[in-house]
Design a protein around this motif. Sequence first.
Motif, short mmCIF file in Angstrom:
data_model
loop_
_atom_site.label_atom_id
_atom_site.label_comp_id
_atom_site.label_asym_id
_atom_site.label_seq_id
_atom_site.Cartn_x
_atom_site.Cartn_y
_atom_site.Cartn_z
N MET A 71 0.83 -1.20 0.00
CA MET A 71 0.00 0.00 0.00
C MET A 71 0.87 1.25 0.00
O MET A 71 0.60 2.21 -0.75
CB MET A 71 -0.93 0.01 1.21
CG MET A 71 -2.01 -1.06 1.16
SD MET A 71 -2.93 -1.21 2.72
CE MET A 71 -3.69 0.40 2.85
N MET A 72 1.89 1.28 0.83
CA MET A 72 2.78 2.44 0.91
C MET A 72 3.50 2.67 -0.42
O MET A 72 3.61 3.79 -0.89
CB MET A 72 3.80 2.26 2.03
CG MET A 72 3.26 2.34 3.43
SD MET A 72 2.77 4.00 3.90
CE MET A 72 4.33 4.89 3.80
N ILE A 73 3.98 1.58 -1.01
CA ILE A 73 4.76 1.70 -2.25
C ILE A 73 3.86 2.06 -3.43
O ILE A 73 4.20 2.96 -4.22
CB ILE A 73 5.53 0.38 -2.52
CG1 ILE A 73 6.60 0.19 -1.43
CG2 ILE A 73 6.16 0.41 -3.91
CD1 ILE A 73 7.23 -1.19 -1.40
N THR A 74 2.70 1.42 -3.56
CA THR A 74 1.83 1.73 -4.70
C THR A 74 1.23 3.12 -4.61
O THR A 74 0.90 3.72 -5.63
CB THR A 74 0.71 0.69 -4.89
OG1 THR A 74 -0.09 0.65 -3.70
CG2 THR A 74 1.25 -0.68 -5.21
N SER A 75 1.12 3.65 -3.39
CA SER A 75 0.62 5.02 -3.25
C SER A 75 1.70 6.05 -3.58
O SER A 75 1.41 7.23 -3.73
CB SER A 75 0.08 5.26 -1.83
OG SER A 75 1.14 5.28 -0.89
N GLY A 76 2.96 5.59 -3.70
CA GLY A 76 4.05 6.47 -4.07
C GLY A 76 4.71 7.18 -2.90
O GLY A 76 5.44 8.15 -3.10
N TYR A 77 4.50 6.68 -1.68
CA TYR A 77 5.09 7.32 -0.51
C TYR A 77 6.14 6.46 0.18
O TYR A 77 6.59 6.77 1.27
CB TYR A 77 4.00 7.75 0.47
CG TYR A 77 3.26 8.94 -0.07
CD1 TYR A 77 3.75 10.23 0.10
CD2 TYR A 77 2.09 8.78 -0.81
CE1 TYR A 77 3.09 11.32 -0.43
CE2 TYR A 77 1.42 9.87 -1.36
CZ TYR A 77 1.94 11.13 -1.15
OH TYR A 77 1.30 12.21 -1.70
N ALA A 78 6.52 5.37 -0.45
CA ALA A 78 7.61 4.52 0.01
C ALA A 78 8.19 3.82 -1.21
O ALA A 78 7.61 3.87 -2.31
CB ALA A 78 7.13 3.50 1.04
N PHE A 79 9.31 3.16 -1.01
CA PHE A 79 10.05 2.57 -2.12
C PHE A 79 10.46 1.15 -1.73
O PHE A 79 10.51 0.81 -0.55
CB PHE A 79 11.32 3.39 -2.39
CG PHE A 79 11.03 4.85 -2.56
CD1 PHE A 79 10.81 5.39 -3.81
CD2 PHE A 79 10.97 5.70 -1.46
CE1 PHE A 79 10.53 6.74 -3.97
CE2 PHE A 79 10.70 7.05 -1.60
CZ PHE A 79 10.47 7.57 -2.87
#
Length: 179
Positions: free
Chosen positions: A117-125
């Motif tokens: 969720m964090m990665i697909t939202s663009g706020y984590a890698f």
Amino acid sequence: MRRPLAILGVALAPVAAAAAPAGYFDLQPGITLETGDTWVSDGQKYRLFGVQSCLRGTAYTDKRGQKRDCGDASLAVFAAYIKDTKPVCAPVAKTAEFSYVVCYATVGKDRLDLATMMITSGYAFASLNAEGLPFHPPYAVAEQDARERRAGLWQFEDVQHPAVLLSRSANERAKKAKQ
């Protein structure tokens, strides 16, 4: 001011009604978020496995031309996901510094991987190992999708993958050590 609010939001979140399944623990109110992927609870440091949040103190330029702290953006989204989805986590690895965990969040009737969720939202890698390969390849796929969609932080031209910044820093330290 955003940092205390993000942490306060997590601290005031209601406790989940159902207990975590065996082997998992609830991400309880009262934790202290350190970054967009790391927190402290009862003196123990936890980190989402396979995730790298934006580094605190690094900047991106928003649509209005204002410099913003990239790490604060990751932290705020992480806090919001914790508050809204009440994740449960399970330990997967332990080092002297961290307990690495995987967490799932409940959205409606669906259980979703919090890191995804964090990665697909663009706020984590996707975090990378010393060879530059992802610790968990599906996270790299999710990251590429977010980048192509220009989701979250990827919409800003000057956002850099934290692994690039960390690698640069490590190379500079190595050069200084040789001198």
